[in-house]
Design a protein around this motif. Sequence first.
Motif, PDB file in Angstrom:
ATOM      1  N   LEU A 102      -3.157  -0.239 -12.373  1.00  0.00           N
ATOM      2  CA  LEU A 102      -2.757  -0.180 -10.817  1.00  0.00           C
ATOM      3  C   LEU A 102      -1.975  -0.073 -10.590  1.00  0.00           C
ATOM      4  O   LEU A 102      -2.896   1.180  -9.007  1.00  0.00           O
ATOM      5  CB  LEU A 102      -2.354  -1.756 -10.158  1.00  0.00           C
ATOM      6  N   ARG A 105     -13.271  -3.263  -2.271  1.00  0.00           N
ATOM      7  CA  ARG A 105     -13.581  -3.024  -3.568  1.00  0.00           C
ATOM      8  C   ARG A 105     -12.885  -2.684  -4.694  1.00  0.00           C
ATOM      9  O   ARG A 105     -12.811  -2.718  -5.909  1.00  0.00           O
ATOM     10  CB  ARG A 105     -14.552  -1.568  -3.273  1.00  0.00           C
ATOM     11  N   ARG A 106     -11.365  -2.047  -4.645  1.00  0.00           N
ATOM     12  CA  ARG A 106     -10.387  -1.351  -5.212  1.00  0.00           C
ATOM     13  C   ARG A 106      -9.820  -3.321  -5.874  1.00  0.00           C
ATOM     14  O   ARG A 106      -9.929  -3.496  -7.234  1.00  0.00           O
ATOM     15  CB  ARG A 106      -9.189  -1.736  -5.087  1.00  0.00           C
ATOM     16  N   GLU A 112     -11.537   0.861   2.174  1.00  0.00           N
ATOM     17  CA  GLU A 112     -11.616   0.539   0.216  1.00  0.00           C
ATOM     18  C   GLU A 112     -10.948  -0.366  -0.122  1.00  0.00           C
ATOM     19  O   GLU A 112     -11.431   0.005  -1.841  1.00  0.00           O
ATOM     20  CB  GLU A 112     -12.205   1.874  -0.226  1.00  0.00           C
ATOM     21  N   SER A 113     -10.075  -0.572  -0.048  1.00  0.00           N
ATOM     22  CA  SER A 113      -9.502  -1.685  -0.205  1.00  0.00           C
ATOM     23  C   SER A 113     -10.483  -2.804  -0.978  1.00  0.00           C
ATOM     24  O   SER A 113     -10.155  -3.523  -2.302  1.00  0.00           O
ATOM     25  CB  SER A 113      -8.176  -2.534   0.766  1.00  0.00           C
ATOM     26  N   ASN A 172      -3.220   4.705  -4.970  1.00  0.00           N
ATOM     27  CA  ASN A 172      -3.297   3.416  -4.073  1.00  0.00           C
ATOM     28  C   ASN A 172      -2.300   2.283  -3.642  1.00  0.00           C
ATOM     29  O   ASN A 172      -1.899   1.468  -2.582  1.00  0.00           O
ATOM     30  CB  ASN A 172      -4.278   2.755  -4.630  1.00  0.00           C
ATOM     31  N   ASN A 184      -6.887   5.081   2.181  1.00  0.00           N
ATOM     32  CA  ASN A 184      -8.441   4.878   2.293  1.00  0.00           C
ATOM     33  C   ASN A 184      -8.352   2.575   2.642  1.00  0.00           C
ATOM     34  O   ASN A 184      -8.736   2.593   1.712  1.00  0.00           O
ATOM     35  CB  ASN A 184      -8.643   5.068   1.489  1.00  0.00           C
ATOM     36  N   TRP A 215       0.701  -0.790  -0.186  1.00  0.00           N
ATOM     37  CA  TRP A 215       0.391   0.009   0.288  1.00  0.00           C
ATOM     38  C   TRP A 215       1.343   1.282  -0.034  1.00  0.00           C
ATOM     39  O   TRP A 215       2.223   0.823   0.348  1.00  0.00           O
ATOM     40  CB  TRP A 215      -0.676  -0.288   1.091  1.00  0.00           C
ATOM     41  N   GLN A 253      -3.153   4.474 -10.109  1.00  0.00           N
ATOM     42  CA  GLN A 253      -4.389   4.961  -9.029  1.00  0.00           C
ATOM     43  C   GLN A 253      -3.439   5.132  -8.318  1.00  0.00           C
ATOM     44  O   GLN A 253      -3.982   6.173  -7.230  1.00  0.00           O
ATOM     45  CB  GLN A 253      -5.026   3.662  -9.296  1.00  0.00           C
ATOM     46  N   ALA A 308     -12.470  -4.554  -8.301  1.00  0.00           N
ATOM     47  CA  ALA A 308     -12.107  -3.409  -9.151  1.00  0.00           C
ATOM     48  C   ALA A 308     -11.025  -4.227 -10.136  1.00  0.00           C
ATOM     49  O   ALA A 308     -10.746  -3.921 -11.422  1.00  0.00           O
ATOM     50  CB  ALA A 308     -11.822  -2.197  -9.449  1.00  0.00           C
ATOM     51  N   ALA A 309     -10.068  -4.489  -9.674  1.00  0.00           N
ATOM     52  CA  ALA A 309      -9.191  -4.825  -9.967  1.00  0.00           C
ATOM     53  C   ALA A 309      -9.353  -6.290 -11.149  1.00  0.00           C
ATOM     54  O   ALA A 309      -8.563  -6.420 -12.504  1.00  0.00           O
ATOM     55  CB  ALA A 309      -7.731  -5.164  -9.253  1.00  0.00           C
ATOM     56  N   GLY A 313      -3.239   4.767  -0.205  1.00  0.00           N
ATOM     57  CA  GLY A 313      -3.703   3.068  -0.170  1.00  0.00           C
ATOM     58  C   GLY A 313      -3.700   2.595   1.578  1.00  0.00           C
ATOM     59  O   GLY A 313      -5.402   2.472   1.448  1.00  0.00           O
TER      60      GLY A 313
END
Length: 97
Positions: free
Chosen positions: A70, A23-24, A20-21, A75, A17, A10, A73, A27-28, A14
């Motif tokens: 990745l 959710r990320r 929110e990992s 994070n 937040n 991280w 972004q 998305a990945a 990252g």
Amino acid sequence: MTTYIVLLRWTEQGMKNVRESPRRLDAAKALLQEMGGSFRGFYLTMGEYDMVSICEAPDDAVAARFALTLAAQGNVHTRTLKAFPEDAYREIIRSLG
């Protein structure tokens, strides 16, 4: 498909937040699938790296594009290792003569 081991740490953003990992991560997974690859495993780890994923991608260019996307972004920092399965390992060693 080629297998890649992706080591992730991280960034300050990252970590800030971190809630929110998950959710990320989802998305990945979706992003890699859109690129023709997939996640084979994902682990939260203790030590030098925060997470480790085992991924498959059609080729090195897709794996590089995925890792760069990745990282862009902000994070995570990534380190990607190309992994050779045992059969390939044995063939490489045999080829040494």
